[in-house]
Write a protein that holds these residues in place. Structure first.
Motif, mmCIF file in Angstrom:
data_model
loop_
_atom_site.group_PDB
_atom_site.id
_atom_site.type_symbol
_atom_site.label_atom_id
_atom_site.label_comp_id
_atom_site.label_asym_id
_atom_site.label_seq_id
_atom_site.Cartn_x
_atom_site.Cartn_y
_atom_site.Cartn_z
ATOM 1 N N ASN A 143 0.825 -1.210 0.000
ATOM 2 C CA ASN A 143 0.000 0.000 0.000
ATOM 3 C C ASN A 143 0.863 1.265 0.000
ATOM 4 O OD1 ASN A 143 -2.486 -1.238 -0.170
ATOM 5 N ND2 ASN A 143 -2.694 -1.445 2.047
ATOM 6 N N GLN A 144 1.953 1.240 0.765
ATOM 7 C CA GLN A 144 2.845 2.399 0.788
ATOM 8 C C GLN A 144 3.462 2.635 -0.594
ATOM 9 O OE1 GLN A 144 5.574 1.337 3.894
ATOM 10 N NE2 GLN A 144 4.219 2.042 5.542
ATOM 11 N N VAL A 145 3.877 1.544 -1.247
ATOM 12 C CA VAL A 145 4.473 1.656 -2.585
ATOM 13 C C VAL A 145 3.429 2.186 -3.568
ATOM 14 C CG1 VAL A 145 5.427 0.341 -4.512
ATOM 15 C CG2 VAL A 145 6.251 -0.075 -2.194
ATOM 16 N N LYS A 146 2.209 1.679 -3.463
ATOM 17 C CA LYS A 146 1.132 2.160 -4.347
ATOM 18 C C LYS A 146 0.916 3.657 -4.151
ATOM 19 C CE LYS A 146 -1.667 -2.039 -4.802
ATOM 20 N NZ LYS A 146 -2.948 -2.668 -4.427
ATOM 21 N N GLN A 147 0.901 4.086 -2.879
ATOM 22 C CA GLN A 147 0.690 5.513 -2.593
ATOM 23 C C GLN A 147 1.829 6.356 -3.163
ATOM 24 O OE1 GLN A 147 0.242 5.572 1.657
ATOM 25 N NE2 GLN A 147 -1.895 4.884 1.609
ATOM 26 N N ARG A 148 3.066 5.883 -3.022
ATOM 27 C CA ARG A 148 4.209 6.615 -3.565
ATOM 28 C C ARG A 148 4.131 6.688 -5.089
ATOM 29 N NH1 ARG A 148 8.889 3.617 -0.974
ATOM 30 N NH2 ARG A 148 7.513 2.885 0.635
ATOM 31 N N ASN A 149 3.762 5.555 -5.713
ATOM 32 C CA ASN A 149 3.636 5.529 -7.172
ATOM 33 C C ASN A 149 2.553 6.508 -7.634
ATOM 34 O OD1 ASN A 149 5.641 3.674 -7.444
ATOM 35 N ND2 ASN A 149 4.302 1.920 -7.737
ATOM 36 N N THR A 150 1.432 6.514 -6.931
ATOM 37 C CA THR A 150 0.344 7.422 -7.289
ATOM 38 C C THR A 150 0.803 8.875 -7.156
ATOM 39 O OG1 THR A 150 -1.295 5.805 -6.575
ATOM 40 C CG2 THR A 150 -2.029 8.088 -6.729
ATOM 41 N N ALA A 151 1.515 9.165 -6.081
ATOM 42 C CA ALA A 151 2.014 10.525 -5.878
ATOM 43 C C ALA A 151 2.979 10.915 -7.001
ATOM 44 C CB ALA A 151 2.697 10.642 -4.519
ATOM 45 N N LEU A 152 3.858 9.995 -7.399
ATOM 46 C CA LEU A 152 4.810 10.287 -8.489
ATOM 47 C C LEU A 152 4.078 10.498 -9.810
ATOM 48 C CD1 LEU A 152 7.691 7.778 -7.681
ATOM 49 C CD2 LEU A 152 7.771 10.269 -7.517
ATOM 50 N N ILE A 153 3.083 9.676 -10.066
ATOM 51 C CA ILE A 153 2.295 9.824 -11.299
ATOM 52 C C ILE A 153 1.586 11.182 -11.298
ATOM 53 C CG2 ILE A 153 0.250 8.954 -12.509
ATOM 54 C CD1 ILE A 153 1.185 6.116 -11.655
ATOM 55 N N ASP A 154 1.030 11.557 -10.156
ATOM 56 C CA ASP A 154 0.356 12.852 -10.050
ATOM 57 C C ASP A 154 1.344 14.005 -10.281
ATOM 58 O OD1 ASP A 154 -1.976 11.514 -9.545
ATOM 59 O OD2 ASP A 154 -1.972 11.906 -7.365
ATOM 60 N N GLN A 155 2.566 13.878 -9.750
ATOM 61 C CA GLN A 155 3.578 14.923 -9.943
ATOM 62 C C GLN A 155 3.948 15.062 -11.412
ATOM 63 O OE1 GLN A 155 6.934 13.975 -7.478
ATOM 64 N NE2 GLN A 155 5.896 14.532 -5.556
ATOM 65 N N VAL A 156 4.139 13.926 -12.077
ATOM 66 C CA VAL A 156 4.497 13.951 -13.503
ATOM 67 C C VAL A 156 3.361 14.580 -14.300
ATOM 68 C CG1 VAL A 156 4.930 12.504 -15.519
ATOM 69 C CG2 VAL A 156 6.127 12.039 -13.384
ATOM 70 N N ALA A 157 2.124 14.203 -13.994
ATOM 71 C CA ALA A 157 0.968 14.751 -14.713
ATOM 72 C C ALA A 157 0.877 16.254 -14.486
ATOM 73 C CB ALA A 157 -0.304 14.053 -14.259
ATOM 74 N N GLU A 158 1.137 16.696 -13.269
ATOM 75 C CA GLU A 158 1.079 18.124 -12.945
ATOM 76 C C GLU A 158 2.145 18.895 -13.718
ATOM 77 O OE1 GLU A 158 1.962 20.458 -8.908
ATOM 78 O OE2 GLU A 158 0.395 18.915 -8.708
ATOM 79 N N LYS A 159 3.361 18.336 -13.789
ATOM 80 C CA LYS A 159 4.448 18.988 -14.532
ATOM 81 C C LYS A 159 4.114 19.057 -16.020
ATOM 82 C CE LYS A 159 8.313 17.999 -11.476
ATOM 83 N NZ LYS A 159 9.593 17.310 -11.314
ATOM 84 N N GLU A 160 3.514 17.989 -16.548
ATOM 85 C CA GLU A 160 3.158 17.992 -17.965
ATOM 86 C C GLU A 160 2.072 19.013 -18.260
ATOM 87 O OE1 GLU A 160 2.193 13.967 -19.071
ATOM 88 O OE2 GLU A 160 4.299 13.397 -19.215
#
Length: 126
Positions: free
Chosen positions: A102-119
């Motif tokens: 669950n922690q890894v999933k949350q980190r992955n989701t946060a990273l995906i959200d950051q990349v989407a925000e930057k794009e």
């Protein structure tokens, strides 16, 4: 890992059932020995022959069976306790693994959200 843990848990449960079945078999053997002893006692009393000597022998055999049965039950209970402890340890490991996933999933989701925000801010980086 989850599949392996499930297999181990399943195997431990099967062994536990087998141990219970063995204990039940020993109990039935003792009951049969008790019934046979009672029947023989009655038969010897009617015949009036060396019944006392035979009953003593049967009592000794019964005592031996009971002792072996009690020892086997104690052994089975010890094995059952070990299996229960192992099962509990595996269940704890599984819970820890779930938390980590669950922690890894949350980190992955946060990273995906950051990349989407930057794009969104800069869709065509140079």
């Amino acid at each position: 890992r989850q599949t392996r843990d499930d297999e181990i848990i399943s195997e431990l449960r099967k062994e536990n059932v087998e141990l219970r079945d063995t204990a039940e078999s020993y109990r039935q053997q003792i009951e049969q020995a008790d019934e046979a002893t009672l029947e023989l006692r009655e038969s010897f009393r009617r015949r009036g022959t060396d019944a006392e000597e035979r009953m003593k022998k049967l009592a000794e055999e019964r005592t031996g069976l009971t002792t072996r049965f009690e020892q086997r039950i104690a052994d089975l209970q010890g094995q059952n306790d070990e299996l229960r402890d192992t099962l509990e340890a595996y269940e704890e490991d599984i819970e820890e693994a779930k938390k980590t996933i669950n922690q890894v999933k949350q980190r992955n989701t946060a990273l995906i959200d950051q990349v989407a925000e930057k794009e969104e801010k800069n869709p065509f980086p140079s």
